[in-house]
Design a protein around this motif. Structure first.
Motif, PDB file in Angstrom:
ATOM      1  N   GLN A 261       0.734  -1.044  -0.010  1.00 44.33           N
ATOM      2  CA  GLN A 261       0.189   0.036   0.195  1.00 44.33           C
ATOM      3  C   GLN A 261       0.881   1.244   0.035  1.00 44.33           C
ATOM      4  O   GLN A 261       2.021   1.139   0.534  1.00 44.33           O
TER       5      GLN A 261
ATOM      6  N   ASP B 230       1.068   9.619   3.522  1.00 40.06           N
ATOM      7  CA  ASP B 230       1.497  10.624   4.392  1.00 40.06           C
ATOM      8  C   ASP B 230       2.101   9.847   5.878  1.00 40.06           C
ATOM      9  O   ASP B 230       1.882  10.347   6.707  1.00 40.06           O
ATOM     10  N   LEU B 231       2.444   8.629   5.480  1.00 46.89           N
ATOM     11  CA  LEU B 231       2.638   7.821   6.725  1.00 46.89           C
ATOM     12  C   LEU B 231       4.220   7.721   7.073  1.00 46.89           C
ATOM     13  O   LEU B 231       4.546   6.956   7.983  1.00 46.89           O
TER      14      LEU B 231
ATOM     15  N   THR C  83       6.012   9.813   8.989  1.00 45.99           N
ATOM     16  CA  THR C  83       6.640  10.292  10.183  1.00 45.99           C
ATOM     17  C   THR C  83       6.271   8.942  10.895  1.00 45.99           C
ATOM     18  O   THR C  83       7.081   8.436  11.820  1.00 45.99           O
ATOM     19  N   PHE C  84       5.109   8.175  10.953  1.00 46.94           N
ATOM     20  CA  PHE C  84       4.653   7.189  11.644  1.00 46.94           C
ATOM     21  C   PHE C  84       5.513   6.012  11.721  1.00 46.94           C
ATOM     22  O   PHE C  84       6.078   5.237  12.541  1.00 46.94           O
ATOM     23  N   PHE C  85       5.954   5.832  10.403  1.00 48.24           N
ATOM     24  CA  PHE C  85       6.995   4.693  10.175  1.00 48.24           C
ATOM     25  C   PHE C  85       8.389   4.930   9.984  1.00 48.24           C
ATOM     26  O   PHE C  85       9.327   4.361   9.847  1.00 48.24           O
TER      27      PHE C  85
ATOM     28  N   ILE D 211       4.601   0.568   2.041  1.00 47.62           N
ATOM     29  CA  ILE D 211       4.062  -0.283   3.002  1.00 47.62           C
ATOM     30  C   ILE D 211       3.655  -1.739   2.700  1.00 47.62           C
ATOM     31  O   ILE D 211       2.791  -1.683   1.522  1.00 47.62           O
TER      32      ILE D 211
ATOM     33  N   GLN E  73       3.148  -4.381   7.843  1.00 50.74           N
ATOM     34  CA  GLN E  73       3.519  -2.961   8.662  1.00 50.74           C
ATOM     35  C   GLN E  73       5.032  -3.168   8.445  1.00 50.74           C
ATOM     36  O   GLN E  73       5.547  -1.967   8.732  1.00 50.74           O
TER      37      GLN E  73
END
Lengths: 519, 457
Positions: free
Chosen positions: A262, A266-267, A269-271, A280, A298
């Protein structure tokens, strides 16, 4: 080459000619030049375009039927190889092409690739020689170089109307449609290729025909259409590789690493990754290569086979997916993943990508058609494993259906004998026939449950009479699709030692897929 | 023709019959007497359904006073199980007082879907004592008998009661005994009386195949639901809005042992059901019932019926029993019969009954996962999480790409195996006012996704 020179000359002439012209005169001149260019391009490809008539056997509700339809194709070499759509000819057992000269000749299937909806067939050269016929072949262009706004022509046999031509421009040169438009029968397609989107009319029957630029080069294979000026062609550069593999091996091989991706969106920062770093891993197939390599959902895939992965946008995932598919099957590939900020290197062993379909077997006396469970089918249907036989059809009023077997059941055993694949089932089927066993107990899995079904087989009846043609809702009338032949004719028992005819799910009809454009 | 016109015509017909031919029409006379007897015991039950989007819908159904302390019975179908109990609010009754309509507050007591009845108790101190209708246990009807039932008009017509007369057309025995009538009966849950004034049942709903086997036409048909089907419930009313839990074994994918299968397995005249799947941790699982076992009898009562009835008859046999009852099941396995005794459990909570947590800011309601989720989605026992029950259109959660039915397994990388943990983790995260909340979800049966919700504080 000659054409482009001509076009260039025409354009040059225009440039000279228009000096001092009025607006109206200039417009007329441009129009005349365009018309000239179209005619030149047309003459390059017209004689190489054929109408393809395909016949095949398929199982519908467990019943073997002969169906037919037609599409288009383009001859691309002196040996009479024709490029067309998989959904036109990919599973045909009888092919005829109508040449530009309106002569009909037989053709044979060389190979097909449902994933790109392409197939290669070849004209019967002996027949061509015997009849003293000739044909021309077209030249492939470079679809990577094509740009939005370029004029293109779609040539083919819409609704069976041979030698039709329509024109338009390239609306988008690298449309990604992804999955979601399966071929008839559930075969997946479109996952590994981009599309040329055009407003040139593509109708049922255009399928497999060439999309041509004004140099008279084939830049795409018309595949999907259906109105609203949204038509889609497989780029010829995609087709070139498919053609090469089919001519070399008779098929196209692709690889899978058993994971779904996927976009990062905007992920980052999280990852804890860079803005354009990686994609991802959203899902991991339980027993696929990724799972074996220890990859978890993940994880972020940041490198594949020495190449950095860019997966910020959905469109970018396509290129990674295609890259993976092009890795040789069984290859060891190094990949880098990031998990909780830490980079790990893993070794993936790619596996060959299967389709959801495998050869169907007709167990005539039971009134049941089944197939092996491919890895892909197990994934798609969320089956726990590939053991058993997947039921693709049961005939009404015959033992399996009467006893309660349903489509999509998985046969796990016959009597006390466990069934792991279609070969087991064929063997047990034959054993019950040889023993004239009147009651046969099947154990099938339906959802998570197990269901026993007891079939009553009447041997006294001998060969069963022709099944009554039962009233069925008429399929949508379609100009190019003749009524199925021999409907309701008695089915033939598969001959011993000879594999049954491949059944096909793809409409042999030149029916492009509905074009609910997505992406 | 609208229902209202139809009902008014019927009412007019009855009134005309009664007025014009009181002497010459003894049936009309009897119908009028029954009407006069029943109407004072009927009330309009009113309540609101709070939609998750914010809308409140007012619902009205006809109810019957069944006790001297104003307990009202109505059709459980009015409280559909798909809607969370907490969404049914502000129960009350409306009664005709002279020319006026008076409304009194009531408490919802609960329902029993098996008996098809729901109850509320009038709590308003100002409410008058209403006359209770007594159900006549043991009263019988037969094919051809005339029966009288009630319906009502809508609000502009002051909920005027309408009588319906029908004749019993058939006695249906399976899976439960009911009576099909020749023409329309009244509203579900309303009393059904014979012409001599005996209250023999209520209007119930059963699924009947009114087509053929080749072309089945399954539909919910109104039937006379005999007193025996719900009388126990009247004597032992539910409390606190809880649905009555039906007795439950925990077996799934049941197939009937047909005559042919019985012969194949050497079961002779015995019939039964084959267990296709045993639900993990259910009473059946704990008692050691296995997939492919054949259940032949429940507490000594052989499972019988035609092929099409066997499964329903078995399930009905179980549902009629009490939770906690120890039931010996006669089970056939690999050629031998054995007796397996199990304690019937309560039917697990439905999705509607499952505990919920709503966050209006995120436009998100989640609920505890229930057994039904595992069955429908073929999830293994160890699959945990909370289920997305509602998403406000264009809310934060919906915009982030969360989908209804998603099972949230992680919030900001912390496991959320159940609602309590989810609440704790989610609320703790929100205190930090994060710019984004990242969820790890299971979608469908096996696919997982990462969902990023942007918080627009």
């Amino acid at each position: 080459m000659r054409t482009s020179v001509l076009v260039a000359l025409a354009v040059a002439a225009t440039a000279v000619g228009v000096v001092g012209c009025s607006e109206a005169e200039r417009a007329r001149q441009v129009y005349t030049d365009l018309e000239t260019a179209i005619k030149i391009a047309r003459d390059q490809v017209y004689p190489a375009t054929v109408r393809v008539d395909a016949r095949r056997e398929e199982y519908v509700d467990g019943k073997k039927r002969r169906t037919g339809g037609n599409g288009s194709g383009v001859i691309f070499d002196e040996e009479g190889h024709i490029l067309t759509n998989f959904h036109v000819a990919g599973r045909a057992d009888e092919l005829t092409v109508v040449l530009f000269s309106k002569e009909r000749v037989k053709a044979r299937l060389v190979g097909g690739d449902p994933w790109t909806d392409l197939a290669v067939i070849q004209i019967d050269l002996d027949e061509v020689k015997e009849k003293g016929l000739s044909f021309r072949h077209a030249t492939f262009g470079d679809s990577d170089a094509i740009q939005e706004g370029e004029s293109v022509l779609a040539i083919g046999s819409p609704f069976g109307l041979s030698r039709s031509i329509s024109s338009g421009i390239i609306s988008c040169s690298d449309r990604i449609l992804g999955s979601g438009m399966p071929l008839p029968g559930g075969l997946e397609t479109g996952l590994f290729n981009t599309w040329l989107q055009t407003d040139a009319a593509i109708n049922p029957g255009n399928s497999g025909g060439p999309l041509v630029d004004l140099r008279g080069h084939v830049v795409g294979i018309n595949t999907r259409g259906g109105g609203n000026d949204l038509s889609f062609a497989v780029p010829i550069n995609v087709a070139k590789d498919v053609v090469r593999q089919i001519l070399e091996n008779g098929k196209v091989t692709r690889s899978t690493i058993g994971l779904a991706l996927q976009p990062l969106q905007d992920l980052e920062t999280f990852f804890d990754v860079g803005k354009t770093e990686g994609a991802i891993i959203s899902s991991v197939e339980p027993v696929g290569p990724a799972a074996k390599a220890g990859i978890l959902p993940q994880d972020i895939l940041i490198e594949y086979d020495g190449e950095q992965v860019m997966g910020r946008y959905p469109e970018q995932l396509f290129y990674l997916r295609r890259r993976v598919s092009q890795t040789p099957a069984g290859a060891q590939v190094e990949a880098k993943i990031k998990r909780a900020g830490e980079v790990r290197t893993v070794t993936l062993v790619t596996e060959e990508l299967t389709t959801v379909r495998s050869e169907e077997e007709n167990l005539d006396k039971w009134g049941l058609v089944g197939q092996d469970i491919t890895e892909r089918l197990a994934q798609k249907e969320k089956l726990p494993d590939t053991r058993g036989v997947y039921v693709t059809g049961v005939r009404r009023g015959e033992p399996a259906q009467e006893a309660g077997v349903e489509d999509r059941d998985v046969i796990l055993s016959v009597g006390t004998k466990e069934i792991t694949n279609i070969e087991d089932l064929r063997r047990e089927y034959k054993a019950t026939l040889a023993a004239k066993q009147e009651r046969v107990l099947l154990k099938v899995r339906r959802g998570q449950g197990v269901v026993p079904v007891l079939m009553k087989i009447d041997y006294a009846k001998g060969r069963k009479p022709a099944p009554q043609p039962r009233p069925k809702p008429k399929p949508e009338p379609s100009a190019e699709e003749p009524a199925p032949e021999k409907e309701g004719a008695p089915e033939k028992e598969p001959e011993a030692g000879k594999p049954p005819e491949p059944s096909d799910d793809s409409g042999a009809a030149g029916e492009p897929q509905a074009s609910a454009a997505r992406g | 023709m609208s229902i209202r016109m139809f009902v008014m015509m019927l009412a007019g017909l009855v009134v005309a019959m009664a007025a014009a031919a009181a002497d010459a029409d003894p049936v009309g006379d009897q119908v009028r007497q029954v009407y006069d007897k029943v109407v004072p015991s009927t009330v309009i039950v009113t309540f609101y359904i709070q939609q998750e989007g914010g809308e409140r819908i007012n619902a009205h159904v006809l109810g019957t006073v069944i006790t001297d302390d104003n307990v009202i019975m109505f059709a459980s179908a009015a409280i559909p199980s798909q809607v969370a109990i907490s969404q049914f609010q502000d129960f009350g009754i409306i009664v005709n007082e002279g020319d006026d309509l008076a409304e009194y507050k009531a408490d919802y007591l609960g329902k029993d879907d098996q008996a098809q009845v729901a109850f509320l108790k009038v709590t308003d101190a100002k409410a008058p004592k209403l006359p209770a209708l007594v159900f006549d246990e043991g009263a019988e009807v037969g094919v051809g008998d005339a029966v009288v039932s009630m319906a009502n008009l809508g609000e502009p017509d002051a909920f005027t009661r309408v009588v319906q007369v029908a004749r019993v057309a058939a006695r249906i025995e399976q899976p439960v005994e009911t009576y099909l009538c020749t023409s329309g009966l009244g509203s579900p849950g309303t009393p059904v009386l014979t012409l001599d004034g005996k209250t023999v049942g209520i209007v119930g709903l059963v699924r009947l195949n009114q087509g053929t086997n080749a072309q089945p036409k399954w539909s919910l048909a109104q039937v006379v639901w005999p007193v025996e089907r719900f009388i126990e419930r009247l004597k032992n009313l539910p409390k606190g809005g809880k649905s009555v839990r039906q007795a439950w074994v925990g077996v799934h994918t049941l197939t009937p042992i047909t005559k042919e299968l019985a012969e194949y397995f050497n079961l002779g005249d015995r019939r039964g059901v084959v267990v296709g799947q045993v639900i993990e941790d259910s009473p059946a699982d704990k008692a050691g019932i296995k997939a492919e076992d054949i259940i032949l009898a429940v507490a000594g009562e052989p499972i019988s019926g035609t092929e099409g009835q066997l499964v329903e008859n078995f399930m009905n046999n179980i549902r009629q029993r009490k939770v906690g009852e120890k039931v010996p099941l006669e089970v056939w396995r690999e050629g031998k019969t054995r007796t397996v005794t199990l304690a019937l459990g309560p039917q697990p909570a439905s999705a509607a009954e499952a505990e919920r947590y709503a966050n209006t800011q995120f436009g998100l309601t989640v609920r505890e996962m229930v057994v039904g989720d595992r069955l429908a989605r073929e999830l293994p026992k160890d699959e945990t999480g909370v289920v997305v029950a509602f998403l406000k259109p264009a809310g934060w959660a919906a915009d982030g790409g969360l989908q209804g039915g998603d099972i949230i397994k992680k919030v900001q990388d912390q496991d959320t195996p159940n609602l309590a943990t989810f609440k704790k983790v989610f609320q703790a995260e929100l205190k930090k006012k994060p710019a984004e909340v990242v969820l790890f979800v299971l979608r469908g049966k096996k696919d997982t996704h990462v969902v990023r919700i942007e918080a627009r504080w």
